[in-house]
Design a protein around this motif. Structure first.
Motif, PDB file in Angstrom:
ATOM      1  N   SER A 121       9.835  -7.971  -5.252  1.00 16.55           N
ATOM      2  CA  SER A 121       8.701  -7.529  -4.435  1.00 16.55           C
ATOM      3  C   SER A 121       9.007  -7.634  -2.943  1.00 16.55           C
ATOM      4  CB  SER A 121       7.444  -8.331  -4.785  1.00 16.55           C
ATOM      5  OG  SER A 121       7.590  -9.698  -4.427  1.00 16.55           O
ATOM      6  N   GLU A 122       9.840  -8.598  -2.550  1.00 16.12           N
ATOM      7  CA  GLU A 122      10.209  -8.702  -1.133  1.00 16.12           C
ATOM      8  C   GLU A 122      10.931  -7.453  -0.651  1.00 16.12           C
ATOM      9  OE1 GLU A 122      12.472 -12.274  -0.606  1.00 16.12           O
ATOM     10  OE2 GLU A 122      10.723 -13.424   0.018  1.00 16.12           O
ATOM     11  N   VAL A 123      11.800  -6.896  -1.501  1.00 13.27           N
ATOM     12  CA  VAL A 123      12.496  -5.662  -1.145  1.00 13.27           C
ATOM     13  C   VAL A 123      11.484  -4.537  -0.940  1.00 13.27           C
ATOM     14  CG1 VAL A 123      14.237  -3.982  -1.859  1.00 13.27           C
ATOM     15  CG2 VAL A 123      14.524  -6.398  -2.456  1.00 13.27           C
ATOM     16  N   LEU A 124      10.501  -4.471  -1.798  1.00 14.54           N
ATOM     17  CA  LEU A 124       9.477  -3.430  -1.700  1.00 14.54           C
ATOM     18  C   LEU A 124       8.625  -3.600  -0.445  1.00 14.54           C
ATOM     19  CD1 LEU A 124       8.526  -3.567  -5.454  1.00 14.54           C
ATOM     20  CD2 LEU A 124       9.394  -1.525  -4.307  1.00 14.54           C
ATOM     21  N   GLU A 125       8.324  -4.825  -0.080  1.00 12.92           N
ATOM     22  CA  GLU A 125       7.542  -5.070   1.127  1.00 12.92           C
ATOM     23  C   GLU A 125       8.312  -4.633   2.377  1.00 12.92           C
ATOM     24  OE1 GLU A 125       6.103  -9.121   1.261  1.00 12.92           O
ATOM     25  OE2 GLU A 125       5.739  -9.099  -0.900  1.00 12.92           O
ATOM     26  N   VAL A 126       9.626  -4.928   2.380  1.00 17.78           N
ATOM     27  CA  VAL A 126      10.439  -4.607   3.556  1.00 17.78           C
ATOM     28  C   VAL A 126      10.706  -3.112   3.663  1.00 17.78           C
ATOM     29  CG1 VAL A 126      12.718  -4.884   4.605  1.00 17.78           C
ATOM     30  CG2 VAL A 126      11.535  -6.869   3.654  1.00 17.78           C
ATOM     31  N   HIS A 127      11.125  -2.482   2.556  1.00 15.36           N
ATOM     32  CA  HIS A 127      11.588  -1.098   2.624  1.00 15.36           C
ATOM     33  C   HIS A 127      10.512  -0.062   2.307  1.00 15.36           C
ATOM     34  CE1 HIS A 127      15.721  -2.147   3.375  1.00 15.36           C
ATOM     35  NE2 HIS A 127      15.728  -2.963   2.355  1.00 15.36           N
ATOM     36  N   GLN A 128       9.475  -0.455   1.569  1.00 16.50           N
ATOM     37  CA  GLN A 128       8.417   0.492   1.225  1.00 16.50           C
ATOM     38  C   GLN A 128       7.108   0.195   1.943  1.00 16.50           C
ATOM     39  OE1 GLN A 128       9.177   3.063  -0.357  1.00 16.50           O
ATOM     40  NE2 GLN A 128      10.881   2.642  -1.732  1.00 16.50           N
ATOM     41  N   GLY A 129       7.016  -0.947   2.610  1.00 14.71           N
ATOM     42  CA  GLY A 129       5.804  -1.292   3.351  1.00 14.71           C
ATOM     43  C   GLY A 129       4.619  -1.617   2.471  1.00 14.71           C
ATOM     44  N   LEU A 130       4.860  -2.050   1.237  1.00 20.80           N
ATOM     45  CA  LEU A 130       3.765  -2.362   0.325  1.00 20.80           C
ATOM     46  C   LEU A 130       3.179  -3.738   0.610  1.00 20.80           C
ATOM     47  CD1 LEU A 130       5.184  -1.117  -3.125  1.00 20.80           C
ATOM     48  CD2 LEU A 130       3.868   0.158  -1.421  1.00 20.80           C
ATOM     49  N   SER A 131       1.906  -3.900   0.273  1.00 17.96           N
ATOM     50  CA  SER A 131       1.291  -5.223   0.352  1.00 17.96           C
ATOM     51  C   SER A 131       1.887  -6.106  -0.730  1.00 17.96           C
ATOM     52  CB  SER A 131      -0.219  -5.116   0.150  1.00 17.96           C
ATOM     53  OG  SER A 131      -0.509  -4.691  -1.185  1.00 17.96           O
ATOM     54  N   ARG A 132       1.693  -7.423  -0.617  1.00 21.66           N
ATOM     55  CA  ARG A 132       2.279  -8.335  -1.607  1.00 21.66           C
ATOM     56  C   ARG A 132       1.752  -8.034  -3.006  1.00 21.66           C
ATOM     57  NH1 ARG A 132       3.365 -14.727  -0.912  1.00 21.66           N
ATOM     58  NH2 ARG A 132       4.701 -13.786   0.674  1.00 21.66           N
ATOM     59  N   ARG A 133       0.458  -7.736  -3.115  1.00 22.16           N
ATOM     60  CA  ARG A 133      -0.126  -7.477  -4.436  1.00 22.16           C
ATOM     61  C   ARG A 133       0.449  -6.205  -5.043  1.00 22.16           C
ATOM     62  NH1 ARG A 133      -4.577  -4.675  -6.377  1.00 22.16           N
ATOM     63  NH2 ARG A 133      -5.209  -4.088  -4.266  1.00 22.16           N
ATOM     64  N   HIS A 134       0.505  -5.138  -4.249  1.00 24.94           N
ATOM     65  CA  HIS A 134       1.046  -3.883  -4.769  1.00 24.94           C
ATOM     66  C   HIS A 134       2.545  -3.994  -5.029  1.00 24.94           C
ATOM     67  CE1 HIS A 134      -2.742  -2.080  -3.131  1.00 24.94           C
ATOM     68  NE2 HIS A 134      -2.626  -1.369  -4.245  1.00 24.94           N
ATOM     69  N   ALA A 135       3.232  -4.775  -4.201  1.00 26.01           N
ATOM     70  CA  ALA A 135       4.671  -4.947  -4.397  1.00 26.01           C
ATOM     71  C   ALA A 135       4.961  -5.670  -5.708  1.00 26.01           C
ATOM     72  CB  ALA A 135       5.276  -5.714  -3.230  1.00 26.01           C
ATOM     73  N   MET A 136       4.153  -6.660  -6.058  1.00 25.17           N
ATOM     74  CA  MET A 136       4.370  -7.374  -7.305  1.00 25.17           C
ATOM     75  C   MET A 136       4.084  -6.476  -8.505  1.00 25.17           C
ATOM     76  SD  MET A 136       5.461 -10.163  -8.586  1.00 25.17           S
ATOM     77  CE  MET A 136       5.374 -11.355  -7.238  1.00 25.17           C
ATOM     78  N   SER A 137       3.069  -5.628  -8.394  1.00 23.94           N
ATOM     79  CA  SER A 137       2.781  -4.675  -9.469  1.00 23.94           C
ATOM     80  C   SER A 137       3.932  -3.700  -9.647  1.00 23.94           C
ATOM     81  CB  SER A 137       1.485  -3.919  -9.151  1.00 23.94           C
ATOM     82  OG  SER A 137       1.228  -2.922 -10.123  1.00 23.94           O
ATOM     83  N   ARG A 138       4.485  -3.216  -8.524  1.00 25.33           N
ATOM     84  CA  ARG A 138       5.610  -2.289  -8.594  1.00 25.33           C
ATOM     85  C   ARG A 138       6.864  -2.998  -9.107  1.00 25.33           C
ATOM     86  NH1 ARG A 138       7.870   2.161 -10.041  1.00 25.33           N
ATOM     87  NH2 ARG A 138       9.556   2.894  -8.678  1.00 25.33           N
ATOM     88  N   ALA A 139       7.032  -4.277  -8.767  1.00 24.84           N
ATOM     89  CA  ALA A 139       8.179  -5.042  -9.270  1.00 24.84           C
ATOM     90  C   ALA A 139       8.151  -5.113 -10.787  1.00 24.84           C
ATOM     91  CB  ALA A 139       8.174  -6.447  -8.665  1.00 24.84           C
ATOM     92  N   THR A 140       6.974  -5.286 -11.351  1.00 31.01           N
ATOM     93  CA  THR A 140       6.837  -5.299 -12.810  1.00 31.01           C
ATOM     94  C   THR A 140       7.274  -3.963 -13.401  1.00 31.01           C
ATOM     95  OG1 THR A 140       4.975  -6.844 -12.610  1.00 31.01           O
ATOM     96  CG2 THR A 140       5.243  -5.703 -14.723  1.00 31.01           C
ATOM     97  N   GLU A 141       6.880  -2.870 -12.747  1.00 27.07           N
ATOM     98  CA  GLU A 141       7.285  -1.539 -13.221  1.00 27.07           C
ATOM     99  C   GLU A 141       8.806  -1.356 -13.145  1.00 27.07           C
ATOM    100  OE1 GLU A 141       5.162   1.179 -10.787  1.00 27.07           O
ATOM    101  OE2 GLU A 141       3.186   0.688 -11.629  1.00 27.07           O
ATOM    102  N   LEU A 142       9.415  -1.886 -12.082  1.00 34.45           N
ATOM    103  CA  LEU A 142      10.864  -1.740 -11.930  1.00 34.45           C
ATOM    104  C   LEU A 142      11.618  -2.558 -12.981  1.00 34.45           C
ATOM    105  CD1 LEU A 142      11.225  -1.818  -8.047  1.00 34.45           C
ATOM    106  CD2 LEU A 142      11.670   0.118  -9.554  1.00 34.45           C
ATOM    107  N   LEU A 143      11.129  -3.738 -13.310  1.00 33.11           N
ATOM    108  CA  LEU A 143      11.762  -4.516 -14.374  1.00 33.11           C
ATOM    109  C   LEU A 143      11.691  -3.769 -15.700  1.00 33.11           C
ATOM    110  CD1 LEU A 143      10.749  -8.237 -13.703  1.00 33.11           C
ATOM    111  CD2 LEU A 143      12.744  -6.965 -12.909  1.00 33.11           C
ATOM    112  N   GLN A 144      10.575  -3.084 -15.922  1.00 34.99           N
ATOM    113  CA  GLN A 144      10.461  -2.264 -17.136  1.00 34.99           C
ATOM    114  C   GLN A 144      11.418  -1.082 -17.069  1.00 34.99           C
ATOM    115  OE1 GLN A 144       6.569  -0.570 -17.808  1.00 34.99           O
ATOM    116  NE2 GLN A 144       6.923  -0.400 -20.011  1.00 34.99           N
TER     117      GLN A 144
END
Length: 346
Positions: A121-144
């Motif tokens: 999620s930290e990568v998503l926050e830095v490079h995609q500008g996502l909030s922590r909550r949205h970044a964690m949701s997207r991190a789950t999708e990426l692991l899948q």
């Protein structure tokens, strides 16, 4: 200058005459000399060779990841942007966002005190500008996406709680989190068992097919090359000695070093008692400077005075069997029995 493998308009990554030297206590060491490499859109290119041949130095030099003792010359154009000599701010802007790396030791690359979900999620926050909550949701999708089962539970776990294969998949998820156009996978299957290796290679192919990502695979393993690559660059002592499509290279290797690598690779169906693996005698030289001679001549069974006198250029093989884009740097090209990529694929 050899002809480009792909038209420039199709190139995501275009490397020309790349050279890298290192300052050491004993003098200057030449690690990479005049490498040309083109990576097209949605293409997987493998760079293969023994340890010490310069393939990982080539990979690290692309985005300026080498230490300050390194001097880089030549050209590295990523989506039209020149990276050799670029400012640190320019390099930071492309790392992770346009080009990302998958390293071979996930346990030393992942932070042991942060959950894997937090690290992705930290990568998503830095490079995609996502909030922590949205970044964690997207991190789950990426692991899948990278094939980790039960991703909602895995995001809460720490690296030591995952298997080696799962940790490598986490590294891949972090690499694709910034939606890069180019992935550089440096020995992505090292220290993994064969079944897990096959799974990692499947993930790389699926990323290319689903996301259109261009992938540069750095490896010493011809089985990995045969399994995933569209084209192959063979390096020896810092130079490209052969470059071809994967099927063409396995069917018609033209450099004696390539032939030696193929002969040293175990082939399914060969019985150990009747088919002894061949070895390439000697070691890759450590070069204080690039000699005028062919760097492989001391280990090559076909070497003669011409090989000692002058470095062979990388030119089209043009022997009636190989494809027009098959290039080789050899005065006396290798003429082996044909192999096939399927014989050594994972």
């Amino acid at each position: 200058m050899p002809p480009p493998v792909r038209p420039d308009a199709d190139a995501v990554l275009d490397v020309r005459d790349l050279s890298v030297t290192f300052r050491t206590e004993s003098g200057t060491v030449s690690a990479v000399d005049g490498v040309d490499l083109v990576l097209g859109r949605g293409e997987i290119v493998g760079v293969v060779g023994e340890s010490g041949c310069g393939k990982s130095v080539t990979a690290m030099s692309l985005a300026g990841l080498l230490p300050s003792t390194a001097t880089i010359s030549g050209s590295v154009r990523l989506l039209g942007t020149e990276l050799v000599g670029a400012s640190q701010s320019t390099l930071r802007s492309v790392r992770g966002k346009q080009i990302a790396y998958i390293f071979q030791e996930p346990m030393s690359s992942l932070n042991p005190v942060l959950t894997v979900g937090r690290q992705v999620s930290e990568v998503l926050e830095v490079h995609q500008g996502l909030s922590r909550r949205h970044a964690m949701s997207r991190a789950t999708e990426l692991l899948q996406l990278v094939g980790i089962p039960s991703p909602k539970e895995r995001v809460k776990q720490y690296p030591h709680q995952l298997s080696g294969g799962m940790r490598q998949r986490v590294m891949i998820a972090m690499a694709v989190a910034g939606d890069p156009q180019v992935l550089v996978a440096d020995e992505p299957t090292t220290a993994l068992d064969v079944t897990v290796q096959a799974g990692i290679l499947t993930v790389l192919r699926e990323l290319r097919d689903r996301l259109g990502t261009s992938i540069l695979v750095i490896t010493h393993d011809l089985g990995v090359i045969a399994d995933v690559a569209d084209r192959v660059v063979v390096m020896y002592a810092g130079r490209v000695v052969e470059r071809a499509g994967v099927d063409d290279l396995f069917a018609h290797p033209r450099h004696h070093y390539t032939g030696g690598l193929l002969s040293a690779a175990p082939t399914p169906g060969r019985h150990a008692s009747t088919h002894r693996l061949q070895e390439i005698p000697g070691l890759v030289p450590v070069l204080s400077s690039q000699p005028d001679a062919c760097t492989f001549h001391e280990r090559c069974p076909a070497a003669d005075d011409a090989c000692v006198a002058r470095q062979p250029p990388l030119t089209v093989a043009d022997d009636g069997l190989t494809a027009p884009d098959h290039l080789v740097a050899c005065w006396h090209p290798y003429r082996p029995a044909a192999h096939s990529a399927s014989e050594v694929a994972r």
